[in-house]
Design a protein around this motif. Structure first.
Motif, PDB file in Angstrom:
ATOM      1  N   GLU A  32      -8.930  -5.139  13.261  1.00 46.38           N
ATOM      2  CA  GLU A  32      -7.736  -4.502  12.698  1.00 46.38           C
ATOM      3  C   GLU A  32      -6.571  -4.742  13.664  1.00 46.38           C
ATOM      4  N   GLY A  43       2.124   5.790  -1.570  1.00 45.89           N
ATOM      5  CA  GLY A  43       2.414   7.017  -2.308  1.00 45.89           C
ATOM      6  C   GLY A  43       1.320   8.062  -2.157  1.00 45.89           C
ATOM      7  N   PHE A  45      -1.260   8.651  -3.748  1.00 42.08           N
ATOM      8  CA  PHE A  45      -1.750   9.167  -5.030  1.00 42.08           C
ATOM      9  C   PHE A  45      -2.867   8.223  -5.462  1.00 42.08           C
ATOM     10  N   MET A 251      -4.602   1.615  -4.344  1.00 43.62           N
ATOM     11  CA  MET A 251      -5.697   2.114  -3.500  1.00 43.62           C
ATOM     12  C   MET A 251      -7.022   1.939  -4.228  1.00 43.62           C
TER      13      MET A 251
END
Ligand SMILES: Cc1cc2nc3c(=O)[nH]c(=O)nc-3n(C[C@H](O)[C@H](O)[C@H](O)COP(=O)(O)OP(=O)(O)OC[C@H]3O[C@@H](n4cnc5c(N)ncnc54)[C@H](O)[C@@H]3O)c2cc1C
Length: 332
Positions: A32, A43, A45, A251
């Motif tokens: 990473e 967002g 969500f 996501m």
């Protein structure tokens, strides 16, 4: 003997695939470029992901404590457009990505942070949005003391769009995608407020000014284009299909792409397939899974970011003539 795999990128796609491979005893090293925990432009969500996907990946428990989000209101500079029912969860990436990191490490995955690697055989590319020239800038910041009328409030301005979503700890995530206009001398959370104002969303800008914006959660990203990405190789997540953020499905797609890649990566690890065969089978699986929603989201994004067409769509929605429940399944 299983062949070891390397993963480039420790976002949702890379971490969840690494966890699923470790659950099946494949030796995995994940590189990473950054470190954890950290805030990301998102967002926050999470919508449209199946429980079976989370279970296959072995990550369902990492969503514990996420806030169920059911009601949504859509606004434009003229005011309220319409109310909608949504289904999803609010959870900060700061918490979610760090939980996934912990799970990977607890399963014996090797995690190398602050390590930026290059593509190659045996390396699955989950490195997120490729850098491309683009007019867009994404900005996000957490807020406290920001009462919401609905679990999710979405705003269309003349320069882009912005969402407010409830997340854990009574916080609200404020995240927007704007056509980038240089605002010299303005940075941090104030940039988010001023971009909102610039889009004609004056009342929202005032609401944000009277809330407490959490300075160290502020982050921004530029230099990316939505749509299919010119990635090649064995790639997953935003590195291959970058859906416009308005759908709130990126996501889920990161997790779904890990689920698609899992059998192909296992075939390679078990010596049942070559690297290039596994990579091209995965690319085909991803395209089959995401083709409809990528096309639908691309069309909707073009309409909603055109001032004239978005006014027309908002008028239809105000008069109840927009078939929103019929359109939503195209985006999932
Ligand atoms: C403004 C905005 C709002 C959004 N809102 C939502 C939303 O509300 N709901 C939703 O579902 N989706 C949303 N998304 C999309 C969602 O954030 C992404 O689809 C998702 O994070 C993709 O995950 P990923 O793992 O593919 O990529 P990322 O999360 O970007 O992870 C990629 C990782 O790779 C690392 N990396 C890069 N290069 C290298 C390298 N060479 N070597 C090693 N590591 C490397 C990066 O540091 C990064 O950590 C939004 C996106 C934007 C831009």
């Amino acid at each position: 003997m299983l062949r070891p795999l390397t993963i480039a990128g420790g976002g949702l796609a890379g971490l969840s695939l690494a966890i699923a491979l470790r659950e099946r005893d494949v030796p995995v090293t994940l590189h990473e470029a950054g470190a954890y925990p950290r805030h990301r432009v998102c967002g926050e969500f999470l919508s449209g992901v199946q429980t079976s996907t989370l279970q296959t990946l072995g990550i369902d428990m990492t969503l514990t404590g996420a806030v169920p989000l059911a009601s949504a209101r859509w606004h434009d500079p003229r005011g309220m457009v319409c109310d909608m029912k949504v289904g999803g969860l609010g959870l900060s990436r700061h918490l979610l990505d760090d939980r996934l990191r912990q799970r990977l490490v607890s399963l014996g995955g090797r995690l190398v942070t602050n390590s930026r690697i290059v593509p190659g055989e045996g390396t699955i590319w989950a490195a997120g949005r490729p850098r491309r020239p683009s007019p867009w800038i994404g900005l996000k910041c957490h807020a406290t003391d920001l009462p919401l009328t609905h679990d999710l409030e979405m705003f269309w301005g003349t320069n882009g769009y912005l969402g407010l979503a409830r997340i854990e700890g009574d916080k609200v995530n404020v995240c927007g995608l704007f056509k980038n206009t240089p605002l010299p001398g303005i940075k941090g959370p104030r940039l988010l407020v001023e971009m909102t104002r610039l889009g004609g969303l004056h009342r929202l800008a005032e609401r944000l000014e009277s809330a407490s914006l959490v300075e160290d959660s502020f982050c921004g990203v530029a230099g990316f284009e939505t749509g299919r990405q010119p990635s090649g190789g064995f790639s997953i997540g935003d590195a291959t299909h970058l859906i416009p953020p308005l759908t709130g499905n990126g996501m889920s797609m990161a997790f779904e792409s890990a689920e698609c890649a899992l059998p192909r990566a296992l075939d390679y690890a078990r010596g049942l397939s070559t690297w290039s065969a596994a990579a091209s089978a995965c690319a085909n699986d991803l395209e089959r899974r995401f083709a409809v929603r990528m096309t639908a989201a691309g069309v909707i994004q073009r309409i909603l970011t055109s001032p004239r067409l978005s006014r027309l769509v908002a008028s239809l929605a105000r008069s109840g003539l927009l078939p929103i429940p019929a359109l939503l399944p195209l985006l999932r």
